[in-house]
Enzyme design. Structure first.
Site, PDB file in Angstrom:
ATOM      1  N   ARG A 230     -32.808 -98.120 -73.833  1.00 47.85           N
ATOM      2  CA  ARG A 230     -32.760 -99.110 -75.057  1.00 47.85           C
ATOM      3  C   ARG A 230     -32.059 -98.590 -75.999  1.00 47.85           C
ATOM      4  NH1 ARG A 230     -34.736-102.449 -72.855  1.00 47.85           N
ATOM      5  NH2 ARG A 230     -36.909-103.598 -73.252  1.00 47.85           N
ATOM      6  N   GLU A 259     -29.098-106.338 -81.288  1.00 46.74           N
ATOM      7  CA  GLU A 259     -28.626-107.105 -79.962  1.00 46.74           C
ATOM      8  C   GLU A 259     -28.959-108.607 -80.694  1.00 46.74           C
ATOM      9  OE1 GLU A 259     -30.421-106.417 -76.321  1.00 46.74           O
ATOM     10  OE2 GLU A 259     -30.112-103.880 -76.462  1.00 46.74           O
ATOM     11  N   HIS A 279     -26.661-105.903 -72.230  1.00 48.25           N
ATOM     12  CA  HIS A 279     -28.087-106.016 -71.697  1.00 48.25           C
ATOM     13  C   HIS A 279     -28.409-106.887 -70.504  1.00 48.25           C
ATOM     14  CE1 HIS A 279     -32.499-105.068 -73.438  1.00 48.25           C
ATOM     15  NE2 HIS A 279     -32.518-105.114 -72.050  1.00 48.25           N
TER      16      HIS A 279
HETATM   17  N1  LIG Z   1     -31.433-102.386 -69.526  1.00 46.25           N
HETATM   18  C1  LIG Z   1     -32.323-103.147 -68.868  1.00 46.25           C
HETATM   19  O1  LIG Z   1     -32.448-104.309 -68.855  1.00 46.25           O
HETATM   20  C2  LIG Z   1     -33.477-102.459 -68.852  1.00 46.25           C
HETATM   21  C3  LIG Z   1     -34.348-103.123 -67.482  1.00 46.25           C
HETATM   22  C4  LIG Z   1     -35.368-102.388 -67.395  1.00 46.25           C
HETATM   23  C5  LIG Z   1     -35.949-101.358 -68.108  1.00 46.25           C
HETATM   24  N2  LIG Z   1     -35.375-100.790 -69.193  1.00 46.25           N
HETATM   25  C6  LIG Z   1     -35.653 -99.796 -69.821  1.00 46.25           C
HETATM   26  O2  LIG Z   1     -35.641 -98.679 -69.136  1.00 46.25           O
HETATM   27  C7  LIG Z   1     -36.550 -97.650 -69.547  1.00 46.25           C
HETATM   28  C8  LIG Z   1     -37.264 -97.037 -68.603  1.00 46.25           C
HETATM   29  O3  LIG Z   1     -37.922 -97.795 -67.863  1.00 46.25           O
HETATM   30  P1  LIG Z   1     -39.172 -97.317 -66.797  1.00 46.25           P
HETATM   31  O4  LIG Z   1     -39.674 -98.629 -66.153  1.00 46.25           O
HETATM   32  O5  LIG Z   1     -38.149 -96.435 -65.715  1.00 46.25           O
HETATM   33  O6  LIG Z   1     -40.238 -97.041 -67.509  1.00 46.25           O
HETATM   34  P2  LIG Z   1     -41.382 -95.752 -67.034  1.00 46.25           P
HETATM   35  O7  LIG Z   1     -42.384 -96.007 -68.006  1.00 46.25           O
HETATM   36  O8  LIG Z   1     -41.412 -95.763 -65.602  1.00 46.25           O
HETATM   37  O9  LIG Z   1     -40.324 -94.539 -67.422  1.00 46.25           O
HETATM   38  C9  LIG Z   1     -40.142 -93.983 -68.543  1.00 46.25           C
HETATM   39  C10 LIG Z   1     -40.146 -92.190 -68.511  1.00 46.25           C
HETATM   40  O10 LIG Z   1     -39.614 -91.719 -69.990  1.00 46.25           O
HETATM   41  C11 LIG Z   1     -40.404 -90.633 -69.934  1.00 46.25           C
HETATM   42  N3  LIG Z   1     -40.482 -90.527 -71.457  1.00 46.25           N
HETATM   43  C12 LIG Z   1     -41.123 -90.734 -72.380  1.00 46.25           C
HETATM   44  N4  LIG Z   1     -40.881 -90.078 -73.671  1.00 46.25           N
HETATM   45  C13 LIG Z   1     -39.900 -89.388 -73.296  1.00 46.25           C
HETATM   46  C14 LIG Z   1     -39.114 -88.430 -74.081  1.00 46.25           C
HETATM   47  N5  LIG Z   1     -39.205 -88.257 -75.473  1.00 46.25           N
HETATM   48  N6  LIG Z   1     -38.111 -87.667 -73.423  1.00 46.25           N
HETATM   49  C15 LIG Z   1     -37.793 -87.890 -72.136  1.00 46.25           C
HETATM   50  N7  LIG Z   1     -38.639 -88.651 -71.311  1.00 46.25           N
HETATM   51  C16 LIG Z   1     -39.611 -89.381 -71.940  1.00 46.25           C
HETATM   52  C17 LIG Z   1     -41.633 -90.916 -69.295  1.00 46.25           C
HETATM   53  O11 LIG Z   1     -42.613 -89.682 -69.231  1.00 46.25           O
HETATM   54  C18 LIG Z   1     -41.533 -91.610 -68.096  1.00 46.25           C
HETATM   55  O12 LIG Z   1     -41.536 -90.791 -67.038  1.00 46.25           O
HETATM   56  C19 LIG Z   1     -37.378 -98.405 -70.619  1.00 46.25           C
HETATM   57  O13 LIG Z   1     -36.872 -98.117 -72.066  1.00 46.25           O
HETATM   58  C20 LIG Z   1     -37.192 -99.812 -70.374  1.00 46.25           C
HETATM   59  O14 LIG Z   1     -37.418-100.746 -71.378  1.00 46.25           O
HETATM   60  C21 LIG Z   1     -34.209-101.617 -69.326  1.00 46.25           C
HETATM   61  O1  LIG Z   2     -35.199-109.538 -70.367  1.00 44.18           O
HETATM   62  C1  LIG Z   2     -34.197-108.778 -69.834  1.00 44.18           C
HETATM   63  O2  LIG Z   2     -33.324-109.237 -69.490  1.00 44.18           O
HETATM   64  C2  LIG Z   2     -34.067-107.388 -70.239  1.00 44.18           C
HETATM   65  C3  LIG Z   2     -35.429-106.713 -69.606  1.00 44.18           C
HETATM   66  C4  LIG Z   2     -35.354-105.155 -69.799  1.00 44.18           C
HETATM   67  O3  LIG Z   2     -34.673-104.747 -70.964  1.00 44.18           O
HETATM   68  C5  LIG Z   2     -36.750-104.769 -69.719  1.00 44.18           C
HETATM   69  O4  LIG Z   2     -37.076-103.809 -70.628  1.00 44.18           O
HETATM   70  O5  LIG Z   2     -37.454-105.377 -68.719  1.00 44.18           O
END
Ligand SMILES: NC(=O)c1ccc[n+]([C@@H]2O[C@H](COP(=O)([O-])OP(=O)(O)OC[C@H]3O[C@@H](n4cnc5c(N)ncnc54)[C@H](O)[C@@H]3O)[C@@H](O)[C@H]2O)c1
Ligand SMILES: O=C(O)CC[C@@H](O)C(=O)O
Length: 527
Positions: A230, A259, A279
C-alpha cells in the site's frame, strides 16, 4: 429487482453473476459528487481500488446493503461508517494473492536486471550491453515485512530462487516463520541485514511511514526495496532523498500515497534506480476473474438474504456452517428480545453463556444475534447483524461471553443474563430435535415452552387455585390460551407461570391479574 452499481472496471464473469439477481449498472470513473447523487438508488456497490467510498457516499446510500471490494485492501472504504449504517463490506481475501506475489517478484527481478530501461533502450534503436549490468538475487538476503498470504507466497518462491529469508511480522508465530524457512527478526535487524526488502502488510496507523528516513539510514547502500502493498507505508519524500543520496541502490513501487500518482511527482524523475507500475499487483487475467467472481457471488448471496463468506465487518460463515447455526441464531435473537423485555429498562451487562456444541463451534454470530435481539426493542429494524455489536458498545452494554462445552440435557443451549437499571433477569433456551426452539428457564425457574408471538409471564406464590383464577380472568376478557406451564423451584414456594396467548392482552387485564392474591408480578412479552 435490486440494483447494483459497479463503479470500477470488473471482469465480465462478475457482472454475469450479479445479473442473475439484479439490474447491474456499470458506471466507472464517476466523480465523488456524482456517486453521492446516484447511490441512493442502489442496493449494492461493487468497486476495485479506484473508488473511494467515503462516509458521505455511505450516508447517501440509504438502500445500500452491501459494498463489495473486488480485491483485498478495504482501505478505500470507510468500513466504520458502513458498519454504523448496517452495511456489509466484503472483499476477496485470496483472489489476487498469487498475482500480487508474482508482481513483487517481477519488480525485484526487473529492478535487479534493469529490464525497463534495457527494453526502452533496445526499442529506441540502441544495443547497449554495458550500461545494464545487473545483480543476482541468488544467495542474497530478502527481508519480508508482513508474512501473510502474499508474503508467504513470496517467501516460497524466493526460497526456490536460492535467497536467504528474514521476516518481520509482529502477529505471526515462530512456527509459521519456520515452516516458510524465514528467520523471524525485529524490524531494525531486517533493515540492516537485507539486500532486498519487500513489503506485504496492510496500511494501518502502525505501518504508515514505517519506511521513513530513519529506516533508509539503517539499510545497506546496496539494498533494494519493493512496495506492492500500500502507498503510504513508504514515506515517498524520504525515498526520493534516499535514492538521490545513494543511501539505497534501488526501489520498485506499485502503490503510492496518492493514486493516480501526481503528474509532477518527484518519483517520476528518478530514472533507472526506481521502477514504477500503476497499481498492477492484482492485474492478471486470473486474479481479475477470481476477485470478480468471489465478490459478485457474495453480493448475490446477500441480496438473496444469505450471509457473505468474507465480510470484513461481521463474522463470515460458510453456507454449511450457517445451515447448522441458523436455528441457534433464531433462538439467540428470540432470547435476546425476551430478556430485554423482562429487563424492562436499560441493560448494562449481558452475560452470554454458550453450552454444549455451541461452546465448541464458531459461535460468535450467536453472540451477535443475542445482541440484535436485545436491541431490537429499542432500535427495531435499524439493528442488524452488521451493527449490533457496535450499537451495543455505543450504548455502554458490556458483553461477557462464557463457554461450557459440557452438554446438559440438550446438545447445545444458550443462557442470557441481563443486568440493568431495573435489576437482573435471565433466560435460557435450547433446540429440540435440531430446529424447535424451547425456553428452558426464566429467572432461575425451570420451564419448557416454545416461544410464541404473545406471551404472559407471572411470578407468583405456588398455592392452590391461582392457575384457575388466572385462566378464568383471561377467559372473561375473551383471551384464548394456547399453552400454559408453571415452573417452580420448591413446592409452595415462588413460581413462574408462562402462558402463550393467541392475542395481545386487552387493556386493563394486566392490572386485574396483578390484583389476584399470590401474584407478585406479571408482564407481557411480544416476540
Ligand atoms: N498491489 C496490489 O495490487 C495488491 C494486491 C493484493 C494485495 N495488496 C496488498 O498487499 C498487502 C498484503 O496482503 P495479504 O493478502 O498478504 O494480507 P494478509 O492479511 O494475508 O497479510 C498481511 C500480513 O501483514 C502483517 N502485519 C500487520 N501489521 C504489521 C506490521 N505492523 N508489521 C509487519 N507486519 C504486519 C499481518 O500480521 C499479516 O501477516 C495488503 O496491504 C493488500 O492490500 C496489494
Ligand atoms: O483493484 C485492484 O486492481 C488492486 C487490488 C489490490 O490493491 C488489493 O488490495 O486487492
Amino acid at each position: 429487482m435490486p440494483k447494483v452499481l459497479v463503479s470500477d472496471s470488473i471482469d465480465q464473469a462478475g457482472i454475469d453473476i450479479l445479473s442473475q439477481v439484479a439490474q447491474v449498472d456499470v458506471k466507472t470513473g464517476l466523480p465523488a459528487e456524482e456517486l453521492v447523487k446516484i447511490i441512493s438508488e442502489y442496493d449494492a456497490l461493487m468497486i476495485r481500488s479506484g473508488t473511494r467510498v467515503t462516509q458521505e457516499i455511505i450516508e447517501a446510500g440509504v438502500q445500500l446493503k452491501i459494498i463489495g471490494r473486488a480485491g483485498v485492501g478495504v482501505d478505500n472504504v470507510d468500513v466504520a461508517a458502513a458498519t454504523r449504517a448496517g452495511i456489509v463490506v466484503v472483499n476477496s481475501p485470496e483472489g489476487n494473492t498469487i498475482a500480487a506475489a508474482e508482481h513483487a517478484l517481477a519488480m525485484m527481478l526487473s529492478m535487479s536486471r534493469h529490464i525497463p530501461e534495457a527494453n526502452e533502450s533496445v526499442k529506441s534503436g540502441k544495443w547497449d550491453r554495458k550500461k545494464f549490468i545487473g545483480v543476482e538475487v541468488y544467495k542474497k538476503t530478502l527481508g519480508i515485512v508482513g508474512l501473510g498470504k502474499i508474503g508467504s507466497h513470496v517467501a516460497a518462491a524466493a526460497k526456490a530462487m536460492g535467497m536467504k529469508l528474514l521476516a518481520f511480522d509482529p502477529y505471526i508465530s515462530q512456527e509459521r516463520a519456520d515452516q516458510l524457512s524465514c528467520r523471524l527478526v525485529d524490524m531494525d535487524i531486517l533493515l540492516q541485514e537485507s539486500d532486498y526488502i519487500t513489503l506485504h502488510m496492510p496500511k494501518t496507523k502502525e505501518t504508515y511511514h514505517m519506511i521513513d528516513a530513519k529506516a533508509f539510514d539503517m539499510m545497506k547502500p546496496t539494498a533494494r526495496i519493493v512496495n506492492c502493498a500500500r502507498g503510504g507505508i513508504i514515506d515517498e519524500a524520504a525515498l526520493v532523498e534516499a535514492l538521490k543520496e545513494g543511501k539505497i541502490a534501488g526501489a520498485a513501487l506499485d502503490v503510492y500515497e496518492n493514486e493516480p500518482l501526481e503528474a509532477d511527482s518527484a518519483l517520476r524523475e528518478l530514472g533507472q534506480k526506481l521502477v514504477l507500475t500503476p497499481h498492477l499487483g492484482a492485474s492478471t487475467e486470473e486474479a481479475q476473474v477470481n476477485v470478480a467472481v468471489d465478490v459478485a457471488e457474495q453480493i448475490r448471496d446477500v441480496l438473496l438474504g444469505l450471509p457473505a463468506r468474507s465480510a470484513v465487518n461481521i463474522p463470515g460463515l460458510y453456507p454449511d456452517a450457517l445451515e447448522k447455526l441458523k436455528p441457534y441464531l433464531q433462538l439467540a435473537e428470540t432470547l435476546g428480545n425476551l430478556v430485554s423485555q423482562l429487563a424492562g429498562g436499560r441493560v448494562d451487562f449481558l452475560d452470554v453463556r454458550l453450552q454444549g456444541e455451541l461452546a465448541t463451534n464458531n459461535s460468535q454470530p450467536v453472540v451477535v444475534a443475542s445482541l440484535k435481539g436485545l436491541l431490537s426493542q429499542a432500535l427495531r429494524e435499524r439493528v442488524n447483524y452488521v451493527n449490533a455489536s457496535i450499537e451495543a458498545k455505543e450504548r455502554g452494554i458490556h458483553v461477557i461471553e462464557t463457554r461450557d462445552a459440557a452438554a446438559n440435557d440438550y446438545t447445545g443451549s444458550l443462557h442470557l443474563e441481563a443486568k440493568g437499571s431495573l435489576g437482573t433477569h435471565s433466560v435460557s433456551g435450547a433446540l429440540l430435535g435440531d430446529r424447535e426452539m424451547r425456553i428452558t428457564n426464566i429467572d432461575g425457574f425451570p420451564i419448557n415452552v416454545p416461544p410464541s408471538h404473545h406471551m404472559l409471564f407471572t411470578l407468583h406464590r405456588d398455592m392452590p387455585g391461582i392457575i384457575g383464577k388466572i385462566g378464568s380472568l383471561l377467559g372473561s376478557f375473551n383471551v384464548n390460551i394456547a399453552s400454559m406451564q408453571v415452573g417452580r423451584k420448591i413446592v409452595r414456594g415462588e413460581a413462574v407461570m408462562v402462558l402463550s396467548i393467541d392475542d395481545p392482552l386487552p387493556e386493563g387485564l394486566l392490572s386485574e391479574i396483578m390484583k389476584v392474591p399470590g401474584i407478585r408480578d406479571a408482564y407481557t412479552v411480544t416476540l
